[in-house]
Design a protein around this motif. Sequence first.
Motif, PDB file in Angstrom:
ATOM      1  N   HIS A 105      38.358  50.238  41.246  1.00 62.28           N
ATOM      2  CA  HIS A 105      37.037  49.828  41.735  1.00 62.28           C
ATOM      3  C   HIS A 105      36.793  50.126  43.209  1.00 62.28           C
ATOM      4  N   MET A 116      33.920  48.414  34.212  1.00 65.09           N
ATOM      5  CA  MET A 116      33.107  49.587  34.564  1.00 65.09           C
ATOM      6  C   MET A 116      32.086  49.956  33.491  1.00 65.09           C
ATOM      7  N   ASN A 139      39.150  35.438  40.939  1.00 62.56           N
ATOM      8  CA  ASN A 139      39.845  36.607  41.463  1.00 62.56           C
ATOM      9  C   ASN A 139      41.342  36.323  41.458  1.00 62.56           C
ATOM     10  N   ILE A 140      42.053  37.007  40.589  1.00 63.34           N
ATOM     11  CA  ILE A 140      43.505  36.805  40.554  1.00 63.34           C
ATOM     12  C   ILE A 140      44.080  37.398  41.848  1.00 63.34           C
ATOM     13  N   ILE A 146      29.120  56.177  24.668  1.00 67.89           N
ATOM     14  CA  ILE A 146      29.573  56.832  25.908  1.00 67.89           C
ATOM     15  C   ILE A 146      30.999  57.381  25.839  1.00 67.89           C
ATOM     16  N   ARG A 184      22.395  55.046  29.610  1.00 71.55           N
ATOM     17  CA  ARG A 184      23.390  55.591  28.681  1.00 71.55           C
ATOM     18  C   ARG A 184      24.007  54.509  27.815  1.00 71.55           C
ATOM     19  N   VAL A 244      37.134  55.054  28.737  1.00 72.55           N
ATOM     20  CA  VAL A 244      37.125  53.820  27.966  1.00 72.55           C
ATOM     21  C   VAL A 244      38.109  53.882  26.791  1.00 72.55           C
ATOM     22  N   GLU A 254      38.214  37.022  34.916  1.00 79.02           N
ATOM     23  CA  GLU A 254      37.357  38.117  35.389  1.00 79.02           C
ATOM     24  C   GLU A 254      36.780  37.771  36.759  1.00 79.02           C
ATOM     25  N   LYS A 255      36.918  38.735  37.655  1.00 80.20           N
ATOM     26  CA  LYS A 255      36.472  38.542  39.037  1.00 80.20           C
ATOM     27  C   LYS A 255      34.942  38.463  39.152  1.00 80.20           C
ATOM     28  N   ASP A 272      42.827  52.067  33.361  1.00 76.82           N
ATOM     29  CA  ASP A 272      42.747  53.054  34.455  1.00 76.82           C
ATOM     30  C   ASP A 272      43.886  52.944  35.476  1.00 76.82           C
ATOM     31  N   SER A 290      40.308  47.860  28.504  1.00 79.01           N
ATOM     32  CA  SER A 290      41.728  47.635  28.192  1.00 79.01           C
ATOM     33  C   SER A 290      41.969  46.138  27.970  1.00 79.01           C
ATOM     34  N   ASP A 329      26.038  59.966  37.572  1.00 76.56           N
ATOM     35  CA  ASP A 329      25.488  58.643  37.253  1.00 76.56           C
ATOM     36  C   ASP A 329      24.757  58.049  38.450  1.00 76.56           C
TER      37      ASP A 329
HETATM   38  C1  LIG Z   1      30.136  55.366  37.062  1.00 78.71           C
HETATM   39  C2  LIG Z   1      31.141  55.461  35.981  1.00 78.71           C
HETATM   40  C3  LIG Z   1      30.797  56.066  34.778  1.00 78.71           C
HETATM   41  C4  LIG Z   1      31.711  56.162  33.758  1.00 78.71           C
HETATM   42  N1  LIG Z   1      31.325  56.744  32.589  1.00 78.71           N
HETATM   43  C5  LIG Z   1      32.189  56.769  31.555  1.00 78.71           C
HETATM   44  C6  LIG Z   1      31.797  57.289  30.299  1.00 78.71           C
HETATM   45  O1  LIG Z   1      30.678  57.740  30.111  1.00 78.71           O
HETATM   46  N2  LIG Z   1      32.693  57.269  29.288  1.00 78.71           N
HETATM   47  C7  LIG Z   1      33.947  56.749  29.450  1.00 78.71           C
HETATM   48  O2  LIG Z   1      34.706  56.724  28.477  1.00 78.71           O
HETATM   49  N3  LIG Z   1      34.362  56.286  30.631  1.00 78.71           N
HETATM   50  C8  LIG Z   1      33.514  56.271  31.692  1.00 78.71           C
HETATM   51  N4  LIG Z   1      33.924  55.779  32.898  1.00 78.71           N
HETATM   52  C9  LIG Z   1      35.325  55.338  33.040  1.00 78.71           C
HETATM   53  C10 LIG Z   1      35.538  53.979  32.394  1.00 78.71           C
HETATM   54  O3  LIG Z   1      34.518  53.091  32.738  1.00 78.71           O
HETATM   55  C11 LIG Z   1      36.898  53.466  32.796  1.00 78.71           C
HETATM   56  O4  LIG Z   1      37.872  54.424  32.470  1.00 78.71           O
HETATM   57  C12 LIG Z   1      37.239  52.161  32.068  1.00 78.71           C
HETATM   58  O5  LIG Z   1      36.234  51.203  32.229  1.00 78.71           O
HETATM   59  C13 LIG Z   1      38.573  51.620  32.583  1.00 78.71           C
HETATM   60  O6  LIG Z   1      38.859  50.461  31.885  1.00 78.71           O
HETATM   61  P1  LIG Z   1      39.874  49.368  32.472  1.00 78.71           P
HETATM   62  O7  LIG Z   1      40.014  48.364  31.401  1.00 78.71           O
HETATM   63  O8  LIG Z   1      41.089  50.020  32.982  1.00 78.71           O
HETATM   64  O9  LIG Z   1      39.167  48.745  33.750  1.00 78.71           O
HETATM   65  P2  LIG Z   1      37.707  48.446  34.221  1.00 78.71           P
HETATM   66  O10 LIG Z   1      36.656  48.807  33.243  1.00 78.71           O
HETATM   67  O11 LIG Z   1      37.614  49.042  35.551  1.00 78.71           O
HETATM   68  O12 LIG Z   1      37.707  46.877  34.305  1.00 78.71           O
HETATM   69  C14 LIG Z   1      38.541  46.183  35.203  1.00 78.71           C
HETATM   70  C15 LIG Z   1      38.064  44.737  35.299  1.00 78.71           C
HETATM   71  O13 LIG Z   1      39.007  44.004  36.041  1.00 78.71           O
HETATM   72  C16 LIG Z   1      38.319  43.139  36.920  1.00 78.71           C
HETATM   73  N5  LIG Z   1      39.236  42.834  38.026  1.00 78.71           N
HETATM   74  C17 LIG Z   1      39.738  43.696  38.916  1.00 78.71           C
HETATM   75  N6  LIG Z   1      40.572  43.071  39.757  1.00 78.71           N
HETATM   76  C18 LIG Z   1      40.582  41.779  39.378  1.00 78.71           C
HETATM   77  C19 LIG Z   1      41.247  40.636  39.859  1.00 78.71           C
HETATM   78  N7  LIG Z   1      42.069  40.681  40.886  1.00 78.71           N
HETATM   79  N8  LIG Z   1      41.022  39.460  39.222  1.00 78.71           N
HETATM   80  C20 LIG Z   1      40.186  39.369  38.155  1.00 78.71           C
HETATM   81  N9  LIG Z   1      39.535  40.430  37.695  1.00 78.71           N
HETATM   82  C21 LIG Z   1      39.732  41.622  38.274  1.00 78.71           C
HETATM   83  C22 LIG Z   1      37.108  43.937  37.324  1.00 78.71           C
HETATM   84  O14 LIG Z   1      36.083  43.122  37.842  1.00 78.71           O
HETATM   85  C23 LIG Z   1      36.740  44.590  36.000  1.00 78.71           C
HETATM   86  O15 LIG Z   1      35.878  43.789  35.246  1.00 78.71           O
HETATM   87  C24 LIG Z   1      33.032  55.680  33.943  1.00 78.71           C
HETATM   88  C25 LIG Z   1      33.402  55.096  35.158  1.00 78.71           C
HETATM   89  C26 LIG Z   1      32.473  54.987  36.180  1.00 78.71           C
HETATM   90  C27 LIG Z   1      32.899  54.400  37.478  1.00 78.71           C
END
Ligand SMILES: Cc1cc2nc3c(=O)[nH]c(=O)nc-3n(C[C@H](O)[C@H](O)[C@H](O)COP(=O)(O)OP(=O)(O)OC[C@H]3O[C@@H](n4cnc5c(N)ncnc54)[C@H](O)[C@@H]3O)c2cc1C
Length: 598
Positions: free
Chosen positions: A377, A319, A353-354, A232, A328, A576, A311-312, A569, A292, A425
């Motif tokens: 989110h 995501m 949940n932090i 993806i 996908r 990703v 992890e919450k 993000d 990340s 999606d």
């Molecule tokens: C529908 C959809 C489709 C996508 N498709 C693609 C794609 O095809 N290709 C691609 O590269 N990117 C895609 N993306 C974007 C991609 O998923 C994100 O850019 C990426 O996942 C961001 O990574 P991250 O590590 O910043 O956070 P995230 O993946 O958002 O993970 C954050 C995590 O933190 C946890 N969290 C949040 N707050 C707390 C808290 N207070 N305490 C404990 N845990 C917490 C959440 O539960 C989550 O598990 C898509 C996004 C969406 C919404």
Amino acid sequence: MDLKKLLTPFTAWGNVTKDPVTIKDPLNERPGADRYRGFHRNDVEACVGCGSCEDICENEAIDLVPAKDTKDGDSGLRPMIDYGRCCWCALCVDVCTTNSLTLSNEYKWISTDPEDFRFIPGIDKKDWDDNNDKGWKKPEPNYEFYPLDRVHMDELSPEERGDSFIEMMKGYSKEQAQQEADRCVECGICTATCPAHMGIPEYIKAIRNDDLEEGLRILYDTNPLPEICGRICTHKCETVCTLGHKGDPLSIRWLKRYIADQNPSEKYKEILEAENLQPKGKKVAIIGSGPSGLSAAHYLALMGYEVKIFEKLEAAGGMMRYGIPEYRLPYDQIDKDINYILSLGVEIQYNVNIGTDITLEQLGKDYDAVFSGTGLHLGRSTGIPGSDNEHVYASPDLLRWVVEGKEFEVPESVVVIGGGNVAMDITRTMARLQKAKYGKVQVIATALEKEENLPADLEEVVEAREEGCDVNAGWAPQSIEIKDGVPTGLHVVKCNSLFDGEGRFNPQCDMDAKEFWPGTMIIESIGQGMDLSYITEEMKEKLEFGPRGRVQTDEYFQTGIDWLFMGGDIIEGPDVIHGIANGHKAAVGIDMMLNPEN
Ligand SMILES: Cc1cc2nc3c(=O)[nH]c(=O)nc-3n(C[C@H](O)[C@H](O)[C@H](O)COP(=O)(O)OP(=O)(O)OC[C@H]3O[C@@H](n4cnc5c(N)ncnc54)[C@H](O)[C@@H]3O)c2cc1C
Ligand code: SF4
Ligand code: SF4
């Protein structure tokens, strides 16, 4: 003797009346024939500095050297030719991936300085630059050194995939992968563009050599989620691939998937030589198990840190698991990548949940450093009349419910507001659920942007339509019609333009061109927001915020609070691979902070 043979010597007398061919001033009057191969010309704007000309030159007459003012998506280098070596074979012209390099028909030139005969065509201006008509160009149409078309990957037909979440793309066979890998010219421009700077030419070479363990090692140097990214990734690398100037860019994403698919997870530790990690005696907390957080965890674990992810939700992946649909990105492939990270000793505590279950300050006290990658989110709303109705949903919530298996009523008609990838999606997810329940699809997606500017990838839009969804471009939502507490549809007007003369978002609509899209469920999919409520006001005072409400960090993602690093993000999306790159760099930053002597 026949008469012809007798008279032939006298035919020479016929030339007596013609002008002599002797050249009076041989230095100035000796034009080359039209297709003569003389000094090089290069259209430096079109050239991308791929180095294929340098590689092919048997005489080593070409060196790629830095050039000023080159564009994004090129190497910043341009060929310099040494005429002490050139034999004018024109192989460099024939191989040129952009058709920028040509040979003029100019071949005479005098200079007392031998250095003059080493120059950068197109940058060191020459008299023959402007005469583009004569000389040697690659004939068109012509043989090509590399096949222009990418090797096709088999996929499920729209009928096969319509009512299931089975993975659409089937993967490459060995023959297909090697054939595709053969097209790579190893220019490395992709590496510079990839946010994680993956060693792309190197892992593609490993496929050609059928050394997939080496391929895996190269992938893991910069990316601990290859099964996921191989499916993806937004593949920024492919948009700059040199081959894309004349044909299809290399299928870099699918080749990455091929390497990861072929290596069994049980052998990862041995292949990646991650068996005897030396503990450093320090511990790092990570908030969120998205790309990340997982990436930071992986590299910190390799460095010997004790790593715990909070992890919450109930499962890891952020995501990648709760947003990207399974057709996908299948869950078992997410698990393959994550389980390997866990096997390095990384621990995940779920359902924490932090901010409510544990405070951020407490984590700061209990751990030597904290990395936070909490993502985006929260759904965003259009705020149009009716959008506060309980049957109007945000796409991140619905996508998460599907993954969690939460019960909700799948209606016969749905309207999705949004034309980006996330909107596609949820559109395609709802279509699958409808097809399974009712045997037919009625999902309308509506976007502000015109067809040619739809923010979603073209393939997503095409596939959504193949699956029976109706994607309507160029319409602005006005209000949601509610009857008896339930939506009946969305009122839209034609959107003629989105931005004003100064480039500001300022949609202009034709209020008389109206449509009504019927639907008893409306889904808003117009972007996501972040939830930073876990950071207390007191802590926020110590942080600096940018114009978009994002916490400011340094290049290693360290915030104004020494022990707190943030990435993904919430800092720098939107995909990703950016999350992975951020997590990796933050891991390096945390190590630099905790072990400055290194
Ligand atoms: C529908 C959809 C489709 C996508 N498709 C693609 C794609 O095809 N290709 C691609 O590269 N990117 C895609 N993306 C974007 C991609 O998923 C994100 O850019 C990426 O996942 C961001 O990574 P991250 O590590 O910043 O956070 P995230 O993946 O958002 O993970 C954050 C995590 O933190 C946890 N969290 C949040 N707050 C707390 C808290 N207070 N305490 C404990 N845990 C917490 C959440 O539960 C989550 O598990 C898509 C996004 C969406 C919404
Ligand atoms: S092969 Fe063509 S595009 Fe590549 S560096 Fe040489 S001149 Fe430029
Ligand atoms: S014309 Fe032939 S010898 Fe001359 S620079 Fe090109 S490849 Fe090398």
